[in-house]
Design a protein around this motif. Structure first.
Motif, PDB file in Angstrom:
ATOM      1  N   PRO A 215       0.833  -1.214   0.000  1.00 51.44           N
ATOM      2  CA  PRO A 215       0.000   0.000   0.000  1.00 51.44           C
ATOM      3  C   PRO A 215       0.863   1.257   0.000  1.00 51.44           C
ATOM      4  O   PRO A 215       1.912   1.309   0.640  1.00 51.44           O
ATOM      5  CB  PRO A 215      -0.817  -0.134   1.298  1.00 51.44           C
ATOM      6  N   GLN A 216       0.412   2.263  -0.708  1.00 45.41           N
ATOM      7  CA  GLN A 216       1.165   3.501  -0.843  1.00 45.41           C
ATOM      8  C   GLN A 216       0.437   4.636  -0.111  1.00 45.41           C
ATOM      9  O   GLN A 216      -0.777   4.631   0.045  1.00 45.41           O
ATOM     10  CB  GLN A 216       1.307   3.869  -2.325  1.00 45.41           C
ATOM     11  N   GLY A 217       1.210   5.634   0.303  1.00 50.14           N
ATOM     12  CA  GLY A 217       0.646   6.840   0.882  1.00 50.14           C
ATOM     13  C   GLY A 217       0.207   6.751   2.319  1.00 50.14           C
ATOM     14  O   GLY A 217      -0.371   7.697   2.865  1.00 50.14           O
ATOM     15  N   LEU A 218       0.489   5.619   2.993  1.00 48.58           N
ATOM     16  CA  LEU A 218       0.040   5.486   4.369  1.00 48.58           C
ATOM     17  C   LEU A 218       0.780   6.418   5.326  1.00 48.58           C
ATOM     18  O   LEU A 218       0.268   6.740   6.406  1.00 48.58           O
ATOM     19  CB  LEU A 218       0.221   4.039   4.846  1.00 48.58           C
ATOM     20  N   ASP A 219       1.992   6.861   4.929  1.00 48.87           N
ATOM     21  CA  ASP A 219       2.734   7.732   5.828  1.00 48.87           C
ATOM     22  C   ASP A 219       2.033   9.078   6.038  1.00 48.87           C
ATOM     23  O   ASP A 219       2.345   9.807   6.985  1.00 48.87           O
ATOM     24  CB  ASP A 219       4.161   7.945   5.343  1.00 48.87           C
TER      25      ASP A 219
END
Length: 260
Positions: free
Chosen positions: A249-253
């Motif tokens: 998954p991307q953008g969780l930060d």
């Protein structure tokens, strides 16, 4: 943990946590939740608290290889009690005669049983597994706290504070933003979701104990900033665990920053 085949819902949601912090009760009292064997602190004579058996004091010598995992789960036990006391405060007057047992104490016992079992398993990997710890899972609703020995303050016409001046830290929910969790990653993802809860609880505890310290930017620099760093690392571990067996998954930060 079996793979449901659909979107997997982890059993607990990353949410607001109040570490060692009960809501203000009875004329704005601040109640600090404690485990059995620790000193209870309360400023309201009518407040009730959930008390649980002390687990740390019943453990054998903890091998060095197990200390980090055991400590994480001991911290989680404290968080669970704090959350249960918060639920107790916010649900006052709800349900029938068995509401507290069915909606608060029962679920708390189940959570504690799982956490205590993880502690025993962690020790058992490198030493003899302790037995009988599951008897420490059940908690009780205590009566009103003992009266304090502090002299009563003079009567005042000023209203009592209805909530701690420091407020509470809120953080974006991570669990609800996750894709389906592969079966191979579920245990690791759950551990890190639990750790996110613990981090918020610790930050809220720091917020309370440091009230009045530092200057205008103290909370941001000493509490919110370090909390964001910890959350970034934990969220990255969640993404990495999923990415080993599915699309990472991307953008969780973007969910790492919290606010007061």
């Amino acid at each position: 943990m079996p793979d449901t085949g659909g979107r997997h819902r982890i059993s607990r949601r990353t949410k607001l946590a109040t570490a060692a912090l009960g809501l203000a009760l009875a004329a704005g009292a601040l109640v600090i939740a404690t485990t059995a064997g620790q000193t209870g602190q309360a400023s309201a004579a009518t407040a009730q608290q959930i008390t649980c058996p002390d687990v740390a004091g019943q453990l054998p010598a903890i091998p060095a290889q197990a200390q980090a995992e055991v400590q994480r789960n001991l911290t989680l036990l404290d968080t669970q009690i704090a959350e249960a006391n918060n639920r107790l405060a916010t649900s006052a007057g709800e349900g029938g005669a068995n509401f507290v047992q069915n909606a608060i104490l029962g679920p708390l016992k189940d959570k504690r049983a799982s956490t205590i079992d993880r502690i025993a398993i962690a020790i058992g990997r490198v030493a003899e597994k302790p037995q009988g710890l599951d008897g420490l899972a059940a908690c009780t609703l205590g009566g009103q706290p003992a009266a304090t020995t502090t002299a009563a303050a003079p009567a005042s016409t000023e209203p009592s504070a209805a909530e701690p001046a420091s407020g509470q830290i809120t953080c974006p929910d991570v669990e609800s933003q996750l894709p389906a969790i592969p079966a191979q990653a579920q245990a690791e993802v759950q551990r890190n979701l639990d750790l996110l809860d613990t981090q918020i609880a610790e930050a809220n505890n720091r917020l309370v104990t440091s009230a009045g310290e530092g200057g205008a930017n103290f909370v941001q620099n000493a509490i919110l900033g370090p909390l964001e760093d910890k959350r970034i690392a934990t969220i990255n571990r969640i993404a990495t665990a999923i990415g080993r067996n599915a699309d990472k998954p991307q953008g969780l930060d973007a969910l790492a920053p919290c606010s007061l």
